[in-house]
Write a protein that holds these residues in place. Structure first.
Motif, PDB file in Angstrom:
ATOM      1  N   ALA A 143       1.038  -1.457  -0.012  1.00  0.00           N
ATOM      2  CA  ALA A 143       0.231   0.220   0.045  1.00  0.00           C
ATOM      3  C   ALA A 143       0.871   1.318   0.042  1.00  0.00           C
ATOM      4  N   CYS A 144       1.888   1.602   1.016  1.00  0.00           N
ATOM      5  CA  CYS A 144       2.453   2.898   0.910  1.00  0.00           C
ATOM      6  C   CYS A 144       3.822   2.610   0.748  1.00  0.00           C
ATOM      7  N   LYS A 145       4.311   1.419   0.154  1.00  0.00           N
ATOM      8  CA  LYS A 145       5.586   1.188  -0.490  1.00  0.00           C
ATOM      9  C   LYS A 145       6.864   1.599   0.521  1.00  0.00           C
ATOM     10  N   THR A 146       6.585   1.411   1.615  1.00  0.00           N
ATOM     11  CA  THR A 146       7.643   1.494   2.996  1.00  0.00           C
ATOM     12  C   THR A 146       8.162   0.324   3.348  1.00  0.00           C
ATOM     13  N   ASP A 147       9.182   0.405   4.273  1.00  0.00           N
ATOM     14  CA  ASP A 147       9.367  -1.064   4.926  1.00  0.00           C
ATOM     15  C   ASP A 147       8.738  -1.558   5.916  1.00  0.00           C
ATOM     16  N   ILE A 148       8.657  -2.754   6.215  1.00  0.00           N
ATOM     17  CA  ILE A 148       7.681  -3.287   7.109  1.00  0.00           C
ATOM     18  C   ILE A 148       8.548  -3.750   8.288  1.00  0.00           C
ATOM     19  N   LYS A 149       8.013  -3.915   9.260  1.00  0.00           N
ATOM     20  CA  LYS A 149       8.366  -4.516  10.735  1.00  0.00           C
ATOM     21  C   LYS A 149       7.611  -5.912  10.923  1.00  0.00           C
ATOM     22  N   PHE A 150       8.464  -6.787  11.587  1.00  0.00           N
ATOM     23  CA  PHE A 150       7.507  -7.876  12.321  1.00  0.00           C
ATOM     24  C   PHE A 150       7.671  -7.928  13.607  1.00  0.00           C
ATOM     25  N   LEU A 151       6.807  -8.270  14.238  1.00  0.00           N
ATOM     26  CA  LEU A 151       6.735  -8.105  15.732  1.00  0.00           C
ATOM     27  C   LEU A 151       6.015  -9.365  16.143  1.00  0.00           C
TER      28      LEU A 151
ATOM     29  N   GLN B  97       2.151 -13.927  23.138  1.00  0.00           N
ATOM     30  CA  GLN B  97       2.620 -15.196  23.351  1.00  0.00           C
ATOM     31  C   GLN B  97       2.251 -15.997  24.167  1.00  0.00           C
ATOM     32  N   VAL B  98       1.632 -17.304  23.972  1.00  0.00           N
ATOM     33  CA  VAL B  98       1.179 -18.087  24.915  1.00  0.00           C
ATOM     34  C   VAL B  98       1.823 -19.596  24.669  1.00  0.00           C
ATOM     35  N   GLY B  99       2.684 -19.956  25.647  1.00  0.00           N
ATOM     36  CA  GLY B  99       3.587 -21.017  25.483  1.00  0.00           C
ATOM     37  C   GLY B  99       4.330 -20.982  24.094  1.00  0.00           C
ATOM     38  N   LEU B 100       4.331 -21.923  23.172  1.00  0.00           N
ATOM     39  CA  LEU B 100       5.189 -21.732  22.057  1.00  0.00           C
ATOM     40  C   LEU B 100       4.462 -20.783  21.080  1.00  0.00           C
ATOM     41  N   GLY B 101       3.047 -20.926  20.790  1.00  0.00           N
ATOM     42  CA  GLY B 101       2.444 -20.117  20.131  1.00  0.00           C
ATOM     43  C   GLY B 101       2.523 -18.686  20.264  1.00  0.00           C
ATOM     44  N   PHE B 102       2.197 -17.775  19.116  1.00  0.00           N
ATOM     45  CA  PHE B 102       2.281 -16.455  19.257  1.00  0.00           C
ATOM     46  C   PHE B 102       1.451 -15.870  17.988  1.00  0.00           C
ATOM     47  N   ASN B 103       1.222 -14.559  17.911  1.00  0.00           N
ATOM     48  CA  ASN B 103       0.851 -13.846  16.806  1.00  0.00           C
ATOM     49  C   ASN B 103       1.981 -12.999  16.131  1.00  0.00           C
ATOM     50  N   LEU B 104       2.184 -13.126  14.942  1.00  0.00           N
ATOM     51  CA  LEU B 104       3.056 -12.652  14.123  1.00  0.00           C
ATOM     52  C   LEU B 104       2.381 -11.324  13.742  1.00  0.00           C
ATOM     53  N   CYS B 105       2.883 -10.104  13.982  1.00  0.00           N
ATOM     54  CA  CYS B 105       2.117  -8.773  13.578  1.00  0.00           C
ATOM     55  C   CYS B 105       3.168  -8.177  12.658  1.00  0.00           C
ATOM     56  N   ILE B 106       2.621  -7.774  11.437  1.00  0.00           N
ATOM     57  CA  ILE B 106       3.275  -7.082  10.477  1.00  0.00           C
ATOM     58  C   ILE B 106       2.918  -5.569  10.484  1.00  0.00           C
ATOM     59  N   LYS B 107       3.703  -4.549  10.571  1.00  0.00           N
ATOM     60  CA  LYS B 107       3.774  -3.188  10.776  1.00  0.00           C
ATOM     61  C   LYS B 107       4.428  -2.634   9.701  1.00  0.00           C
ATOM     62  N   CYS B 108       3.881  -1.543   9.068  1.00  0.00           N
ATOM     63  CA  CYS B 108       4.462  -0.380   8.220  1.00  0.00           C
ATOM     64  C   CYS B 108       4.032   1.040   8.656  1.00  0.00           C
ATOM     65  N   LYS B 109       4.403   1.714   7.806  1.00  0.00           N
ATOM     66  CA  LYS B 109       4.284   3.137   8.124  1.00  0.00           C
ATOM     67  C   LYS B 109       2.670   3.931   7.847  1.00  0.00           C
ATOM     68  N   CYS B 110       2.184   2.866   7.206  1.00  0.00           N
ATOM     69  CA  CYS B 110       0.532   3.295   6.933  1.00  0.00           C
ATOM     70  C   CYS B 110      -0.388   2.992   7.859  1.00  0.00           C
ATOM     71  N   ASN B 111       0.449   2.363   9.065  1.00  0.00           N
ATOM     72  CA  ASN B 111      -0.667   1.778  10.104  1.00  0.00           C
ATOM     73  C   ASN B 111      -1.236   0.648   9.880  1.00  0.00           C
ATOM     74  N   GLU B 112      -1.243  -0.079   8.921  1.00  0.00           N
ATOM     75  CA  GLU B 112      -1.871  -1.088   8.513  1.00  0.00           C
ATOM     76  C   GLU B 112      -1.364  -2.326   9.287  1.00  0.00           C
ATOM     77  N   PHE B 113      -1.909  -3.008  10.371  1.00  0.00           N
ATOM     78  CA  PHE B 113      -1.489  -4.108  11.076  1.00  0.00           C
ATOM     79  C   PHE B 113      -2.059  -5.415  10.602  1.00  0.00           C
ATOM     80  N   THR B 114      -1.134  -6.243  10.154  1.00  0.00           N
ATOM     81  CA  THR B 114      -1.672  -7.498   9.763  1.00  0.00           C
ATOM     82  C   THR B 114      -1.044  -8.660  11.045  1.00  0.00           C
ATOM     83  N   THR B 115      -2.034  -9.515  11.354  1.00  0.00           N
ATOM     84  CA  THR B 115      -1.727 -10.525  12.254  1.00  0.00           C
ATOM     85  C   THR B 115      -1.824 -11.999  11.704  1.00  0.00           C
ATOM     86  N   ILE B 116      -0.706 -12.776  12.085  1.00  0.00           N
ATOM     87  CA  ILE B 116      -0.745 -14.080  11.409  1.00  0.00           C
ATOM     88  C   ILE B 116      -0.433 -15.140  12.652  1.00  0.00           C
ATOM     89  N   ASN B 117      -1.289 -16.198  12.859  1.00  0.00           N
ATOM     90  CA  ASN B 117      -1.039 -17.150  13.977  1.00  0.00           C
ATOM     91  C   ASN B 117       0.448 -17.922  13.540  1.00  0.00           C
TER      92      ASN B 117
END
Length: 193
Positions: free
Chosen positions: A79-87, A91-111
């Motif tokens: 969308a915004c053609k900027t770098d992304i960050k993975f967070l 986290q619960v035990g070994l499972g967690f949500n992977l959050c993908i964040k960028c400058k356009c403040n669009e958050f995408t989460t993946i189990n």
């Protein structure tokens, strides 16, 4: 109206008379056994219990920082053609949500792994395998700490997983015992004829 200007007979959400529906939290995620007992009911009616295994859906241990920092250096947001960050988040035990964040403040989460209802499947797998090796909660948490895999499992989460495993194993055992008894009856009939 009362002294505070509020109509009599009306309640606000903060009043003790209003009940909110409980939707669970990280401590109750493992306690849901409804899907296990439904699966157990389906197993009772099954004649053939061969399980198909998809070889492409396996687990892998990886270094979060190493892999995702390498991905961050080559990927950009559509969308915004900027770098992304993975967070790592929730986290619960070994499972967690992977959050993908960028400058356009669009958050995408993946189990990080499949969920069974609200619980991460990897926690159930870890508990089951460790119990097969005679390792309990303390051993699991020491293993997770030594491997730097996260905080391990909570006591209530661990015992909820054990209850779930117990229900599943008990139902599978009943099906297998019934099938073995039927096979034995057929063999005895064939030997007498």
């Amino acid at each position: 109206m009362d002294r505070k200007g509020k109509k009599r007979g009306t309640k606000s959400p903060g009043d003790p008379g209003i009940k909110r529906k409980f939707h669970g939290n990280r401590y109750t995620a493992e306690k849901d056994v409804t899907c296990v007992s439904k699966s157990a009911e389906k197993l009772k009616n099954e004649e053939d219990i061969e399980v198909a295994i998809d070889e492409s859906s396996t687990y892998a241990l990886l270094s979060f920082t190493l892999v995702f920092s390498a991905l961050e250096s080559v990927l950009i947001c559509k969308a915004c053609k900027t770098d992304i960050k993975f967070l790592k988040k929730s986290q619960v035990g070994l499972g967690f949500n992977l959050c993908i964040k960028c400058k356009c403040n669009e958050f995408t989460t993946i189990n990080s792994c499949p969920k069974v209802r609200n619980a991460f499947e990897v926690n159930r797998r870890l508990t089951f395998v460790m119990r097969l090796h005679g390792v309990g909660l303390s051993g699991i948490n020491i293993f997770c700490a030594m491997m730097d895999l996260g905080p391990g499992l909570s006591k209530s989460g661990y015992y909820s997983i054990l209850d779930t495993i117990h229900i599943a194993v008990k139902s599978v055992a009943k099906v297998l015992f019934r099938k073995a008894a039927q096979e034995e009856k057929v063999k005895k009939i064939k030997m007498n004829i």
